[in-house]
Write a protein that holds these residues in place. Structure first.
Motif, short mmCIF file in Angstrom:
data_model
loop_
_atom_site.label_atom_id
_atom_site.label_comp_id
_atom_site.label_asym_id
_atom_site.label_seq_id
_atom_site.Cartn_x
_atom_site.Cartn_y
_atom_site.Cartn_z
N ASP A 191 46.99 40.11 44.75
CA ASP A 191 48.17 40.16 45.61
C ASP A 191 48.46 38.76 46.09
O ASP A 191 47.57 38.08 46.60
N GLN A 192 49.69 38.36 45.95
CA GLN A 192 50.04 37.01 46.37
C GLN A 192 50.74 37.05 47.73
O GLN A 192 51.46 38.00 48.02
N VAL A 193 50.50 36.02 48.50
CA VAL A 193 51.25 35.89 49.73
C VAL A 193 52.61 35.34 49.34
O VAL A 193 52.69 34.31 48.68
N PRO A 194 53.70 36.06 49.69
CA PRO A 194 55.01 35.60 49.26
C PRO A 194 55.31 34.19 49.76
O PRO A 194 55.04 33.87 50.92
N VAL A 195 55.85 33.41 48.88
CA VAL A 195 56.18 32.04 49.25
C VAL A 195 57.67 31.97 49.54
O VAL A 195 58.47 32.43 48.75
N LYS A 196 58.02 31.42 50.68
CA LYS A 196 59.43 31.24 50.99
C LYS A 196 59.86 29.91 50.40
O LYS A 196 59.28 28.87 50.72
N PHE A 197 60.85 29.97 49.57
CA PHE A 197 61.28 28.74 48.95
C PHE A 197 62.28 28.01 49.84
O PHE A 197 63.12 28.62 50.46
N VAL A 198 62.14 26.71 49.86
CA VAL A 198 63.14 25.91 50.53
C VAL A 198 64.10 25.47 49.45
O VAL A 198 63.71 24.87 48.46
N SER A 199 65.35 25.84 49.62
CA SER A 199 66.28 25.66 48.52
C SER A 199 66.95 24.31 48.55
O SER A 199 67.93 24.11 49.24
N GLU A 200 66.43 23.41 47.82
CA GLU A 200 67.07 22.11 47.73
C GLU A 200 67.41 21.76 46.29
O GLU A 200 68.31 20.99 46.02
N ASN A 201 66.66 22.38 45.41
CA ASN A 201 66.90 22.07 44.00
C ASN A 201 68.12 22.81 43.49
O ASN A 201 68.68 23.66 44.17
N GLN A 202 68.46 22.50 42.29
CA GLN A 202 69.64 23.12 41.69
C GLN A 202 69.26 24.34 40.88
O GLN A 202 68.09 24.64 40.69
N ALA A 203 70.27 25.02 40.46
CA ALA A 203 70.06 26.16 39.57
C ALA A 203 70.43 25.74 38.16
O ALA A 203 71.15 24.77 37.94
N ILE A 204 69.91 26.48 37.22
CA ILE A 204 70.16 26.14 35.83
C ILE A 204 70.35 27.42 35.02
O ILE A 204 69.80 28.46 35.37
N GLY A 205 71.15 27.33 33.96
CA GLY A 205 71.31 28.47 33.06
C GLY A 205 70.59 28.19 31.76
O GLY A 205 70.62 27.06 31.27
N LEU A 206 69.92 29.18 31.24
CA LEU A 206 69.18 28.99 29.98
C LEU A 206 69.70 29.93 28.91
O LEU A 206 69.89 31.11 29.16
N ASP A 207 69.91 29.38 27.74
CA ASP A 207 70.25 30.24 26.59
C ASP A 207 69.13 30.10 25.57
O ASP A 207 68.81 28.99 25.15
N MET A 208 68.54 31.22 25.24
CA MET A 208 67.44 31.17 24.28
C MET A 208 68.03 31.19 22.87
O MET A 208 68.96 31.94 22.59
N GLY A 209 67.48 30.37 22.01
CA GLY A 209 68.04 30.29 20.67
C GLY A 209 66.98 30.24 19.59
O GLY A 209 65.79 30.40 19.85
N ILE A 210 67.46 30.04 18.38
CA ILE A 210 66.55 29.97 17.24
C ILE A 210 66.39 28.53 16.80
O ILE A 210 65.28 28.02 16.67
N ALA A 211 67.54 27.85 16.60
CA ALA A 211 67.49 26.47 16.16
C ALA A 211 66.71 25.63 17.18
O ALA A 211 65.91 24.77 16.83
N HIS A 212 66.97 25.90 18.46
CA HIS A 212 66.20 25.29 19.54
C HIS A 212 65.58 26.42 20.32
O HIS A 212 66.13 27.49 20.39
N PHE A 213 64.45 26.15 20.93
CA PHE A 213 63.79 27.23 21.67
C PHE A 213 64.68 27.71 22.81
O PHE A 213 64.93 28.88 22.96
N CYS A 214 65.16 26.75 23.60
CA CYS A 214 66.18 27.11 24.59
C CYS A 214 67.06 25.92 24.92
O CYS A 214 66.70 24.78 24.67
N ILE A 215 68.23 26.23 25.45
CA ILE A 215 69.20 25.19 25.77
C ILE A 215 69.64 25.44 27.21
O ILE A 215 69.95 26.57 27.57
N ASP A 216 69.65 24.39 28.03
CA ASP A 216 70.08 24.63 29.41
C ASP A 216 71.52 24.22 29.62
O ASP A 216 72.15 23.62 28.75
N SER A 217 72.04 24.57 30.80
CA SER A 217 73.46 24.38 31.04
C SER A 217 73.83 22.90 31.21
O SER A 217 75.00 22.56 31.26
N ASN A 218 72.81 22.04 31.31
CA ASN A 218 73.12 20.61 31.37
C ASN A 218 73.13 19.99 29.97
O ASN A 218 73.27 18.79 29.83
N GLY A 219 72.92 20.84 28.98
CA GLY A 219 72.96 20.34 27.61
C GLY A 219 71.62 19.85 27.10
O GLY A 219 71.54 19.19 26.07
#
Ligand SMILES: [Zn+2]
Length: 396
Positions: free
Chosen positions: A181-209
């Motif tokens: 059982d883990q003690v829930p960690v409250k995240f402090v949100s300062e970082n950004q979010a990212i989108g990931l697309d999983m692919g074949i030619a590349h393992f994955c591609i993020d929204s920043n290219g």
């Protein structure tokens, strides 16, 4: 809902709702440093569990044949004490571990009723683990009932309160998986979010290219695997040379699994450290292979590339990658429908926009982009929309 065109993603500064505090249970897998006698004892425990499993399965099958009646897990459980009286060597095994065997059989039956295969007889190859109910963890040891302290190979510390554990016999030794059982960690949100697309030619591609390439060495391993398999097929089943080769093959499978796991861990750690939130497609991998036709409409030519051996390897990678990310950072799963057809700039949906596997040119605003980056951007905007929606709900 959704981000407007040109709307830059803003760092999240609002309080994070509990729905996103994900890591609740975490499983630690550690290699055990056993003495000869401990090893023998655990091995005999696994053997005893195997016997119980097969006996219970036999009872269930016989009862059905003769009386057309099922036997419940609890009826079987009630017979355990008598069995332990009868077979003295079974007394050595922790009763909770034996009870868990019946639960396993019950699950096997449940999956059979849902359309899976009929439960198989347990043998040395398919039944190699034992559940431990009450365990205590120290820095370099775990304490299990009846046996006492088992030493662990050096690894990162185990955090949280241990619930249950499973000892597994693998080709390279004995391992223990400890659920904590883990003690829930409250995240402090300062970082950004990212989108990931999983692919074949590349393992994955993020929204920043940014691309994560597919590891080439899977191919090399695939070749080794083929050679080892062929060599096994040429040997007489059950002979000494066959047994030796079979062991070699199982070690190879194990190595490949570890190489893949290592790769997934490294990549997911990198992404989790750099981003507060990760948006991914909610791919139901099992359904994916079933509904290849439905998929074909969405991905076009992509499907051909997604078939074959390569695919089975990657599929497993994708699923695990998501799971690893989930306990390292906040993950939002979005509906994958049309992410590869919608323009990330104007929101226009048209299958014609996708010129080729890698090229995307919007038929409405002629926005041109790499097709996978476009999909990743769509996943990001869907994820952020979903996040804001959920947050509005939770904080209302
Ligand atoms: Zn457009």
């Amino acid at each position: 809902m959704g981000l407007q065109a040109g709307d830059e993603w803003q760092p999240l500064t609002m309080p994070i709702c509990d729905t996103f505090v994900h890591p609740m249970i975490r499983t630690y897998k550690r290699k055990l440093k056993l003495t000869k006698s401990q090893e023998q004892r655990i091995s005999s425990w696994i053997g005893a569990c195997r016997v119980v499993y097969n006996l219970a399965l036999e009872i269930k099958i016989e009862s059905w044949k003769k009386l057309q009646k099922g036997v419940s897990q609890y009826d079987l459980q009630a017979q355990l004490p008598a069995l332990r009286e009868e077979l003295a060597w079974m007394k050595d095994v922790d009763s909770q571990s034996l009870q868990n065997v019946l639960k396993r059989l019950d699950l096997a039956y449940k999956s059979f009723f849902k359309g899976g295969g009929f439960p198989k007889w347990a043998n040395k190859r398919n039944f190699r683990s034992i559940h431990i109910q009450r365990i205590k963890c120290c820095e370099h040891t775990v304490n299990i009932p009846k046996i006492g302290d088992l030493k662990l190979f050096k690894d990162s510390p185990i955090v949280g309160h241990p619930r249950t554990a499973k000892i597994i016999k693998e080709p390279t030794g004995y391992f223990i998986c400890i659920q904590c059982d883990q003690v829930p960690v409250k995240f402090v949100s300062e970082n950004q979010a990212i989108g990931l697309d999983m692919g074949i030619a590349h393992f994955c591609i993020d929204s920043n290219g940014k691309f994560v390439p597919n590891k080439k060495h899977f191919k090399t391993h695939e070749r080794h695997l083929r050679i080892a398999n062929r060599s096994l097929a040429r040997k007489k089943k059950g002979s000494n040379r066959w047994t030796r080769q079979a062991k070699k093959l199982s070690r190879l499978h194990h190595t490949i699994a570890n190489v893949r796991k290592d790769f997934l861990h490294q990549e997911s750690t990198k992404i989790a450290k750099a981003n507060f939130m990760v948006c991914m497609e909610d791919l139901k991998i099992k359904n994916m292979s079933k509904s290849a036709k439905g998929n074909a409409e969405e991905h076009g030519k992509n499907v051909a590339a997604k078939s074959g051996l390569n695919r089975s390897i990657l599929d497993c990678g994708w699923g695990n990658f998501g799971i690893l990310l989930e306990y390292k950072t906040n993950v939002i799963r979005v509906n994958p429908k049309y992410t590869s057809q919608i323009c990330s700039s104007c929101g226009h949906k048209d299958a014609q926009s996708r010129l080729s596997q890698s090229q995307f040119k919007c038929t409405s605003c002629s926005h041109t982009l790499n097709a996978d980056v476009n999909a990743a951007k769509n996943i990001l905007s869907r994820g952020t929309a979903l996040y804001r929606q959920r947050e509005a709900l939770a904080c209302a």
